[in-house]
Design a protein around this motif. Structure first.
Motif, PDB file in Angstrom:
ATOM      1  N   ARG A 150       0.874  -1.449   0.051  1.00 21.71           N
ATOM      2  CA  ARG A 150      -0.068  -0.098  -0.042  1.00 21.71           C
ATOM      3  C   ARG A 150       0.908   1.335  -0.035  1.00 21.71           C
ATOM      4  NH1 ARG A 150      -3.035  -1.481   3.300  1.00 21.71           N
ATOM      5  NH2 ARG A 150      -4.718  -2.061   2.288  1.00 21.71           N
ATOM      6  N   ILE A 151       1.823   1.253   0.727  1.00 19.96           N
ATOM      7  CA  ILE A 151       2.849   2.411   0.583  1.00 19.96           C
ATOM      8  C   ILE A 151       3.360   2.611  -0.546  1.00 19.96           C
ATOM      9  CG2 ILE A 151       5.057   3.281   1.435  1.00 19.96           C
ATOM     10  CD1 ILE A 151       4.687   1.677   4.090  1.00 19.96           C
TER      11      ILE A 151
ATOM     12  N   SER B  17       1.392   1.861   6.643  1.00 19.41           N
ATOM     13  CA  SER B  17       0.858   3.139   5.629  1.00 19.41           C
ATOM     14  C   SER B  17       0.516   4.442   6.436  1.00 19.41           C
ATOM     15  CB  SER B  17      -0.111   2.692   4.663  1.00 19.41           C
ATOM     16  OG  SER B  17      -1.315   2.111   5.450  1.00 19.41           O
TER      17      SER B  17
ATOM     18  N   TRP C 103       3.480   6.201   7.412  1.00 25.14           N
ATOM     19  CA  TRP C 103       4.218   6.582   6.134  1.00 25.14           C
ATOM     20  C   TRP C 103       3.495   7.956   5.853  1.00 25.14           C
ATOM     21  CZ3 TRP C 103       1.885   7.344   1.256  1.00 25.14           C
ATOM     22  CH2 TRP C 103       2.649   7.741   0.556  1.00 25.14           C
TER      23      TRP C 103
END
Length: 446
Positions: A373-374, A432, A435
């Motif tokens: 996902r990041i 995420s 992040w």
């Protein structure tokens, strides 16, 4: 290390009421009726509890604010407001403002009250006026604190999946005869803009889904099929708003309104917007149907036989766990295409972008390691940054703040920056989320 944007760029997270709040005690919406039918929702799941945001909103606002998020896009539940539950949104708005997060609510995100569906739903012109009444109720109650409003969400998906096909509520299966539902939603948008402005809304926009439509070949039949699909899924829902017209005569003839009445409708629909919301997930490839060819499973929903276009798989190096192709460059492409088609395009906000991956529960260290996902979000943010000199993009909202009820797919598909345990609804910030917090902080330092 992180993509950079002009000063004032706003980072947000998005959700919708039906997917997170829970519906217990409310009058039914079309989605409650749909979910009650056997075989409509994966695993037979429903949204009666969803992730219980209506009771856990303070915790959820804390997670959203702690990331440094500027804006939180949510939607109102039309059945909740009709049943006198507007106090919940008073509390939610106040909690957001106290946490330093700007509320950006959407009036309508697909949860039409079943009572209105029984009266014809979006095939009934009167539903547009009922949405205007609903908008008036909300802006009169919350307009002293809410300055930014979105009218409707993804009219194209709602029309295609719910009215043309049977994969979403209300499952009408009307094919191209569903076009009046498109026009009536657009009319509702125009009426809502008028109501919101009358009552002092500072900024008003809409959230439309857009994506490049790619012809499968240079064959004239494929080019024609792709062009028609593009008109139906993209431009039918933006041309009236941004040009004051429908994209072709076939569509204009199919909406069920003409002459002076259509002129009056389009004048309302094309009302000035302060921003234009773009939801993007993946491109689509289209060909003219080939006899005997199996097109099932290409898209999230299957396009039935008998329509003049069929989907074929888009080539991509990677797909989400929902099966959607990952093509960040297509986000750049559609933004450029929107600007070319609409030279007077209002400032753009990416009101939804995100990916479902079947994240594992928190590990022994309490972490949800969602590196894919990041990577996805980073690539798509860079795709937005790549058009900074061509398109005036003012913000980017991740779909979604939290794992939630993903419509007909139930709870398997996890889009959230915050992991929600299905057994006890415990929230855990994914990697995420951390992040995204760093991305926002880096932007502030620049």
């Amino acid at each position: 290390m992180y993509p950079q944007f002009p000063p004032g760029f706003r980072f947000g997270m998005s959700t919708s009421a039906y997917q997170i709040e829970g519906t217990q005690g409310l009058p039914p919406s079309i989605w409650d009726t749909f979910a009650a039918r056997p075989g409509t929702i994966r695993h037979g799941e429903d949204a009666r509890v969803a992730i219980d945001h209506v009771n856990r909103y303070a915790e959820d606002v804390g997670h959203i604010a702690a990331a440094g998020t500027h804006d939180y896009r949510f939607s109102f539940s039309w059945p909740r407001v009709l049943s006198g539950g507007i106090d919940f949104y008073d509390r939610l708005v106040d909690a957001l403002l106290e946490a330093g997060v700007r509320p950006v609510p959407t009036l309508y995100h697909w949860d039409l009250p079943q009572s209105l569906e029984d009266a014809g739903g979006w095939m009934n012109r009167d539903t547009a006026h009922r949405l205007a009444d609903y908008a008036s109720t909300l802006v009169l109650r919350l307009g002293d604190r809410v300055r930014d409003w979105i009218t409707l969400n993804e009219m194209n998906v709602h029309t295609l999946y719910g009215y043309a096909l049977t994969d979403h509520a209300p499952a009408r299966g009307l094919g191209l005869e569903a076009l009046p539902a498109a026009h009536h939603q657009l009319l509702a948008h125009g009426l809502a803009v008028q109501v919101l402005r009358t009552h002092g809304a500072a900024t008003v926009g809409v959230a439309n889904q857009h994506f490049p439509v790619i012809p499968a070949s240079d064959d004239p039949a494929d080019l024609g099929a792709a062009g028609l699909f593009e008109d139906l899924t993209n431009w039918t829902f933006s041309d009236p708003i941004l040009r004051g017209e429908y994209p072709n005569e076939m569509i204009a003839a199919g909406i069920g309104v003409g002459g002076a009445q259509l002129d009056r409708d389009l004048e309302l629909i094309r009302a000035r917007l302060d921003f234009y919301g773009v939801n993007y997930y993946e491109p689509t490839m289209i060909e003219a149907p080939r006899a005997g060819k199996d097109y099932s499973g290409v898209l999230e929903v299957d396009i039935p036989d008998g329509l003049p276009f069929s989907p074929v798989p888009v080539k991509s190096d990677e797909r989400t766990d929902f099966g959607w192709s990952i093509v960040p460059s297509a986000l750049t492409e559609i933004l450029v295409k929107l600007k070319e088609r609409y030279p007077q395009l209002p400032p753009v906000i990416i009101t939804e972008n995100g990916a479902s991956f079947h994240d594992s529960p928190p590990d022994a260290e309490g972490r949800v390691r969602d590196e894919r996902r990041i990577s996805y979000l980073d690539a798509h943010l860079r795709a937005v940054a790549a058009v900074a000199e061509e398109v005036d993009v003012r913000g980017y909202y991740v779909w979604s703040a939290l794992d939630n009820f993903e419509w007909a797919a139930g709870y398997d598909e996890r889009f959230g920056l915050i992991y929600v345990d299905k057994s006890d609804l415990t929230r855990t910030r994914k990697d995420s989320w951390h992040w995204y917090k760093e991305v926002i902080a880096a932007q502030r330092r620049s």
